[in-house]
Design an enzyme around this catalytic site. Structure first.
Site, mmCIF file in Angstrom:
data_model
loop_
_atom_site.group_PDB
_atom_site.id
_atom_site.type_symbol
_atom_site.label_atom_id
_atom_site.label_comp_id
_atom_site.label_asym_id
_atom_site.label_seq_id
_atom_site.Cartn_x
_atom_site.Cartn_y
_atom_site.Cartn_z
ATOM 1 N N LYS A 191 40.879 -140.055 27.079
ATOM 2 C CA LYS A 191 40.174 -139.417 28.210
ATOM 3 C C LYS A 191 40.108 -137.903 28.018
ATOM 4 O O LYS A 191 39.061 -137.288 28.210
ATOM 5 C CB LYS A 191 40.891 -139.781 29.520
ATOM 6 C CG LYS A 191 40.200 -139.249 30.758
ATOM 7 C CD LYS A 191 40.395 -140.158 31.955
ATOM 8 C CE LYS A 191 41.801 -140.120 32.519
ATOM 9 N NZ LYS A 191 42.090 -138.883 33.260
ATOM 10 N N ARG A 226 36.553 -133.193 26.723
ATOM 11 C CA ARG A 226 36.388 -131.976 25.912
ATOM 12 C C ARG A 226 35.221 -132.106 24.936
ATOM 13 O O ARG A 226 34.543 -131.124 24.623
ATOM 14 C CB ARG A 226 37.695 -131.667 25.179
ATOM 15 C CG ARG A 226 38.777 -131.145 26.137
ATOM 16 C CD ARG A 226 40.161 -131.312 25.530
ATOM 17 N NE ARG A 226 41.226 -130.675 26.299
ATOM 18 C CZ ARG A 226 41.798 -131.198 27.392
ATOM 19 N NH1 ARG A 226 41.372 -132.362 27.873
ATOM 20 N NH2 ARG A 226 42.773 -130.557 28.006
ATOM 21 N N ASP A 238 51.588 -138.258 32.207
ATOM 22 C CA ASP A 238 50.815 -139.329 32.855
ATOM 23 C C ASP A 238 51.497 -140.695 32.739
ATOM 24 O O ASP A 238 51.007 -141.679 33.300
ATOM 25 C CB ASP A 238 49.414 -139.407 32.236
ATOM 26 C CG ASP A 238 48.573 -138.194 32.609
ATOM 27 O OD1 ASP A 238 48.831 -137.589 33.670
ATOM 28 O OD2 ASP A 238 47.668 -137.837 31.832
ATOM 29 N N GLN A 267 45.302 -128.459 31.779
ATOM 30 C CA GLN A 267 44.012 -128.203 32.439
ATOM 31 C C GLN A 267 43.849 -126.724 32.739
ATOM 32 O O GLN A 267 42.773 -126.155 32.535
ATOM 33 C CB GLN A 267 43.913 -129.025 33.727
ATOM 34 C CG GLN A 267 43.849 -130.517 33.455
ATOM 35 C CD GLN A 267 43.914 -131.356 34.720
ATOM 36 O OE1 GLN A 267 43.990 -130.821 35.832
ATOM 37 N NE2 GLN A 267 43.895 -132.657 34.557
ATOM 38 N N ARG A 301 52.631 -139.013 42.665
ATOM 39 C CA ARG A 301 53.028 -140.196 41.887
ATOM 40 C C ARG A 301 54.498 -140.563 42.066
ATOM 41 O O ARG A 301 54.865 -141.724 41.896
ATOM 42 C CB ARG A 301 52.679 -140.004 40.408
ATOM 43 C CG ARG A 301 51.192 -140.136 40.174
ATOM 44 C CD ARG A 301 50.791 -140.006 38.722
ATOM 45 N NE ARG A 301 49.382 -140.376 38.568
ATOM 46 C CZ ARG A 301 48.631 -140.061 37.524
ATOM 47 N NH1 ARG A 301 49.140 -139.359 36.526
ATOM 48 N NH2 ARG A 301 47.378 -140.451 37.471
ATOM 49 N N SER A 327 50.526 -126.968 32.480
ATOM 50 C CA SER A 327 49.254 -127.658 32.727
ATOM 51 C C SER A 327 48.233 -127.371 31.632
ATOM 52 O O SER A 327 47.779 -126.242 31.460
ATOM 53 C CB SER A 327 48.674 -127.228 34.081
ATOM 54 O OG SER A 327 47.337 -127.669 34.171
ATOM 55 N N LYS A 380 49.220 -135.001 41.119
ATOM 56 C CA LYS A 380 48.254 -135.735 40.287
ATOM 57 C C LYS A 380 47.240 -136.441 41.206
ATOM 58 O O LYS A 380 47.101 -136.071 42.362
ATOM 59 C CB LYS A 380 49.003 -136.716 39.389
ATOM 60 C CG LYS A 380 49.913 -136.023 38.375
ATOM 61 C CD LYS A 380 49.114 -135.227 37.377
ATOM 62 C CE LYS A 380 50.006 -134.514 36.394
ATOM 63 N NZ LYS A 380 49.238 -133.627 35.511
HETATM 64 C C1 S3P Z 1 45.015 -133.417 31.184
HETATM 65 C C2 S3P Z 1 46.107 -132.690 31.520
HETATM 66 C C3 S3P Z 1 47.159 -133.190 32.420
HETATM 67 C C4 S3P Z 1 47.074 -134.704 32.613
HETATM 68 C C5 S3P Z 1 45.656 -135.158 32.833
HETATM 69 C C6 S3P Z 1 44.799 -134.802 31.648
HETATM 70 C C7 S3P Z 1 44.015 -132.815 30.283
HETATM 71 O O1 S3P Z 1 47.015 -132.577 33.683
HETATM 72 O O2 S3P Z 1 47.886 -135.103 33.696
HETATM 73 O O3 S3P Z 1 45.606 -136.567 33.015
HETATM 74 O O4 S3P Z 1 43.146 -133.548 29.743
HETATM 75 O O5 S3P Z 1 44.077 -131.592 30.072
HETATM 76 P P1 S3P Z 1 47.691 -131.156 34.044
HETATM 77 O O6 S3P Z 1 46.977 -130.107 33.307
HETATM 78 O O7 S3P Z 1 47.516 -131.027 35.547
HETATM 79 O O8 S3P Z 1 49.123 -131.310 33.645
#
Ligand code: S3P
Length: 449
Positions: free
Chosen positions: A28, A33, A327, A176, A358, A174, A354
């Site tokens: 995913k 990306r 995750d 993200q 969770r 994170s 999340k």
């Molecule tokens: C992800 C980063 C994680 C993860 C999410 C996917 C990503 O989140 O929990 O399922 O693809 O960068 P966080 O950045 O909030 O840790």
């Protein structure tokens, strides 16, 4: 998809053994990306093995709204005709990222240093999640944002017309947030520096380098220092998306807890920033082997073989492993229920923000199914009952969270009484073939009217 529609109640009944090969979908994180970096490149990006889950489809739709041409060629093959760094057009309409935190946060970063305005929204789960962690660093580039109280979606971002580069220490572990800053840094002149105290998944860094950006990562006393040179010309690439270790976790863990099982999960990406669960399972005594280890597209890959493991023991999961398995804690807590003794999980506050809280979702559902769980703000402890002793028998809420739904359906595969989930619809966000794939292995998951 029930995120916007009718709930799909499901139940899982004891079955087994689970046997055969589990071909899980594409990763995913890498799928999101691939689409976003393809859109920010010049020329054509060809993607094979894209995860066609709802989260990624929402990102594909968003990239079209920002002006890229995104074409589904069939069979997991996609083509993106990019607009180049700084080439995003202003969308005509609100961008709906559905259930996806990754989608919305990365796209906000990608548009924040262009002179355009976009409004983002999502489903009831996404609209509760914190966005200030992204809009705070984007403000340093010169972007403005207006959202609901507490930095929640719906939210409008006004991109910076004259962005400046940024040096940012990410305050929470994170990927993200790190990725949003790096994607914003693409259209800022000079060097953008991101520092993370704990290493999180590094797909953005690897892929940016692959698309032609100048980017370096160094470990220092401050943590990992990532330096990106702004305004590169990114060039379209051919990407083969590896299969998702976070999805592989479900057939792997199910095989460990269902007596007699022997399941092969081929071609799983084992990037060290993602593979913490498998190490943890091995520490617990799981019969889990990596077969045929190799490198593909610069990422370590192996076939995972998981067999029923009658002697699982609870352990203290090293907190410094949390980011590499963030995750996977929901499904780990299911395995912990079938282990002897306590599994202690600390340093996991991020689990509370999340797709659902969770810790709360799993603790509540496990307790209802006869498992003792203690929890605090950033920790939880599951006291396992060992094989053959997990009662089950309760209905749990999935809270619009795919991983909660799949985890409880796995719990029911070896419990005395079936486990029911109020809504399995969100599974389609990340693992649309979960039900048929688990059925092929021998699991019994039923949709309830
Ligand atoms: C992800 C980063 C994680 C993860 C999410 C996917 C990503 O989140 O929990 O399922 O693809 O960068 P966080 O950045 O909030 O840790």
């Amino acid at each position: 998809m029930s995120a916007h529609g009718t709930p799909i109640p499901m139940q899982s009944l004891a079955a087994g053994p689970l046997t055969g090969t589990a071909d899980v979908p594409g990763d995913k994180s890498i799928s999101h990306r691939s689409l976003i970096l393809g859109a920010l490149s010049m020329g054509e990006t060809r993607i094979s093995g894209l995860l066609e889950g709802q989260d990624v489809l929402d990102t594909a739709k968003a990239m079209r709204a920002f002006g890229a041409e995104v074409t589904d060629l069939g069979g997991g093959n996609w083509r993106v005709q990019g607009v180049g760094v700084g080439g995003f057009a202003e969308p005509d309409n609100v961008i709906d990222c559905g259930n996806s935190g990754t989608g919305v946060r990365l796209i906000m970063g990608a548009m924040a240093t262009s002179p355009i305005t976009a409004t983002f929204t999502g489903d009831a789960s996404l609209n509760k999640r914190p966005m200030a962690r992204v809009t705070d660093p984007l403000a340093l580039f010169g972007a403005q944002s207006v959202g609901r109280e507490g930095g929640r979606l719906p939210m409008t971002i006004v991109g910076a017309a004259d962005p400046v580069p940024v040096r940012y220490v990410v305050p929470v572990p994170s990927a993200q947030v790190k990725s949003a800053v790096l994607l914003a840094g693409l259209n800022a002149p000079g060097q953008t520096v991101v520092i993370e105290k704990e290493a999180t998944r590094d797909h953005t860094e690897r892929m940016l380098a692959g698309f032609g950006a100048t980017i370096t990562s160094e470990d220092s006393e401050e943590g990992r220092v990532i330096t990106l040179t702004g305004q590169p010309e990114l060039t379209g690439q051919t990407i083969v998306v590896p299969r998702d270790p976070s999805s592989a976790a479900f057939p792997v863990c199910a095989a460990l807890i269902v007596p007699g099982s022997d399941v092969l999960v081929p071609n799983i990406g084992l990037n060290p920033t993602r593979a913490g669960l498998f190490e943890t399972l091995r520490d617990m005594g799981a019969d889990l082997t990596y077969e045929n280890p190799r490198e593909e597209g610069g990422e370590p890959v192996a076939d995972l073989r998981a067999r029923f493991s009658p002697d699982l023991k609870g352990i203290e999961v090293p907190p410094d492993r949390a980011a590499s398995m963030i995750d996977e804690y929901p499904i780990l807590s299911v395995v912990a229920a079938y282990a002897e003794g306590q599994t202690v999980m600390r340093g996991v506050k991020e689990l509370r923000v999340k797709e659902s809280d969770r810790i709360d979702a799993m603790a509540t559902g496990l307790r209802a199914n006869g498992i003792e769980v203690e929890d605090g703000e950033d920790w939880w402890i599951v006291t396992g009952r060992g094989h053959g002793n997990v009662p089950g028998g309760a209905e749990v809420e999935s809270h619009l969270d795919h991983r909660i739904a799949m985890s409880f359906l796995c719990l029911g595969m070896a419990s005395t009484a079936p486990v029911r989930v109020d809504d399995g619809g969100p599974i389609a966000t990340s693992f649309p073939i979960f039900e048929p794939l688990m059925a092929t292995l021998g699991a019994r998951i039923e949709r309830l009217a």
